[in-house]
Design a protein around this motif. Structure first.
Motif, PDB file in Angstrom:
ATOM      1  N   THR A  39      60.273  46.456  63.380  1.00 14.11           N
ATOM      2  CA  THR A  39      60.965  47.236  62.375  1.00 14.11           C
ATOM      3  C   THR A  39      59.948  47.599  61.286  1.00 14.11           C
ATOM      4  O   THR A  39      58.778  47.801  61.596  1.00 14.11           O
ATOM      5  N   MET A  40      60.348  47.709  60.018  1.00  9.87           N
ATOM      6  CA  MET A  40      59.417  48.032  58.935  1.00  9.87           C
ATOM      7  C   MET A  40      58.350  46.954  58.845  1.00  9.87           C
ATOM      8  O   MET A  40      58.649  45.795  58.537  1.00  9.87           O
ATOM      9  N   VAL A  41      57.104  47.302  59.095  1.00 16.85           N
ATOM     10  CA  VAL A  41      56.000  46.340  59.040  1.00 16.85           C
ATOM     11  C   VAL A  41      55.396  46.362  57.636  1.00 16.85           C
ATOM     12  O   VAL A  41      55.106  47.432  57.093  1.00 16.85           O
ATOM     13  N   TYR A  42      55.202  45.175  57.058  1.00 15.17           N
ATOM     14  CA  TYR A  42      54.578  45.127  55.731  1.00 15.17           C
ATOM     15  C   TYR A  42      53.566  43.995  55.681  1.00 15.17           C
ATOM     16  O   TYR A  42      53.546  43.112  56.537  1.00 15.17           O
ATOM     17  N   GLY A  43      52.725  44.082  54.678  1.00 14.75           N
ATOM     18  CA  GLY A  43      51.634  43.119  54.542  1.00 14.75           C
ATOM     19  C   GLY A  43      50.303  43.844  54.500  1.00 14.75           C
ATOM     20  O   GLY A  43      50.241  45.080  54.552  1.00 14.75           O
ATOM     21  N   PRO A  44      49.181  43.120  54.394  1.00  9.19           N
ATOM     22  CA  PRO A  44      47.857  43.745  54.330  1.00  9.19           C
ATOM     23  C   PRO A  44      47.626  44.710  55.483  1.00  9.19           C
ATOM     24  O   PRO A  44      47.966  44.425  56.630  1.00  9.19           O
TER      25      PRO A  44
ATOM     26  N   ALA B  48      56.625  36.235  51.397  1.00  4.19           N
ATOM     27  CA  ALA B  48      55.901  37.302  52.077  1.00  4.19           C
ATOM     28  C   ALA B  48      55.894  38.579  51.239  1.00  4.19           C
ATOM     29  O   ALA B  48      54.870  39.260  51.127  1.00  4.19           O
ATOM     30  N   THR B  49      57.020  38.888  50.617  1.00  2.00           N
ATOM     31  CA  THR B  49      57.110  40.084  49.772  1.00  2.00           C
ATOM     32  C   THR B  49      56.217  39.944  48.551  1.00  2.00           C
ATOM     33  O   THR B  49      55.538  40.898  48.142  1.00  2.00           O
ATOM     34  N   ARG B  50      56.185  38.759  47.962  1.00  2.00           N
ATOM     35  CA  ARG B  50      55.301  38.545  46.805  1.00  2.00           C
ATOM     36  C   ARG B  50      53.838  38.706  47.201  1.00  2.00           C
ATOM     37  O   ARG B  50      53.047  39.340  46.467  1.00  2.00           O
TER      38      ARG B  50
END
Length: 339
Positions: free
Chosen positions: A161-166, A291-293
């Motif tokens: 789904t929506m991938v987030y992170g570095p 993870a969001t932080r």
């Protein structure tokens, strides 16, 4: 020690997958264009070719075999063609467009949630011109299944789904991070920010990839993968702001009047049923809040270039603050008139 090929490897989940493979002692090869190099902190063989090019893929892996391959980028149909008979297991990444209703046009209602792997497959939406992504995902998943049925390899399909992170290809959280860096206090938030966008932190998705690479129960199956918990859009905004020592003054606006096209303000909640992957033993490496932080702090330290294609991928008006201010003025006045 397993020999593992990662097609991609320098994107968000590819980077996380490679680092985890190295930590457990596997022999890792990545195939990518070479346009972006990253430090994995260990020895990694690099094959430079265009993963979207059939001749490039063929030339790069000629005469090679691997225990496992992970396809995180490129054209999956080419990966299937080239790796047939060359790998023991293929972990193929697809995504949300596999589901009917992944995009809901204006005026349409949504679909039952949570989304389960066996739900009706997506159909290209006639009223969304150019919706080739849906058709492509369906075709690719079918090609993987057909190749596995022929005995070309074992396969597991992971629907991201929506991938987030570095290193995320689309830096969704930048919508809020840039507003913090620009000192914006007032924030127009659609529908009180109650929408629920399923997301997947790169390290969490990597955990699912590694699990399905080796688990005997993963072969021949399709899995939803993402964070075990889902934050509302309002909670994402608040968590990002808090991570950066900021606070937003939220002004609610209707979803239909979204002034800047907030990429989180979807017309369909996208909550995944993760029961199948959890039954294999999957658990988040990082809880969604932390993870969001971390994603917010990483973006603040590695800001997206203003006006770049990467920033524009969020939407045409995402940082048109004049539009946002006009909407805020209108809806603040409307709220004041009702009190």
């Amino acid at each position: 020690m397993r020999s593992v090929l990662v097609v991609g490897g320098t994107g968000p989940t590819g980077y996380a997958v490679v680092r985890r493979l190295l930590a457990r002692g596997d022999r890792v090869t990545i195939l990518h264009t070479g346009a972006h190099e990253v430090d994995f902190g260990g020895e990694v063989e690099h094959l430079h070719a265009d993963p979207a090019s059939l001749p490039g893929l063929r030339g790069a892996v000629a005469g090679r075999e691997f225990d496992v391959a992970v396809s995180t980028s490129g054209r999956l149909r080419h990966v299937v063609t080239v790796l047939a008979g060359r790998v023991g297991r293929l972990v193929a990444v697809t995504g949300l467009p596999a589901y009917v209703g992944w995009q809901v046009p204006v005026g349409r209602t949504g679909y039952p949630l949570p989304l389960r792997e066996g739900d009706p497959p997506a159909r290209p939406l006639a009223d969304l011109p150019g919706d080739t992504l849906t058709a492509g995902v369906r075709r690719n998943e079918r090609l993987v299944a057909e190749a596995e049925a022929r005995g070309a390899f074992e396969a597991a399909i992971l629907r991201y789904t929506m991938v987030y992170g570095p290193y995320a290809y689309i830096p969704f959280e930048w919508y809020f991070v840039r507003r913090v860096l620009d000192g914006r206090r007032a924030l127009a938030l659609e529908g009180d920010g109650l929408m629920l966008p399923q997301r997947g932190y790169a390290d969490n998705l990597a955990e699912a990839v590694l699990l399905t690479m080796t688990h005997p129960g993963a072969a021949g199956r399709t899995f939803n993968v993402g964070d075990e918990h889902v934050l509302s859009v309002a909670a994402i905004a608040e968590t990002v702001a808090d991570a950066l020592g900021h606070r937003f003054d939220v002004v609610p606006v209707p979803l239909s009047a979204s002034p800047c096209g907030n990429p989180f303000a979807l017309r369909q909640n996208t909550v995944f049923d993760l029961g199948a992957i959890r039954a294999l033993g999957y658990r988040d490496v990082l809880p969604v809040g932390e993870a969001t932080r971390r994603a917010a702090r990483w973006l603040a330290e590695n800001p997206v270039t203003r006006g770049s294609a990467e920033e524009r991928s969020l939407g045409e008006h995402c940082f048109d603050y004049a539009r946002e201010d006009r909407a805020i003025e209108i809806y603040r006045a409307a709220l004041a008139s009702t009190t």
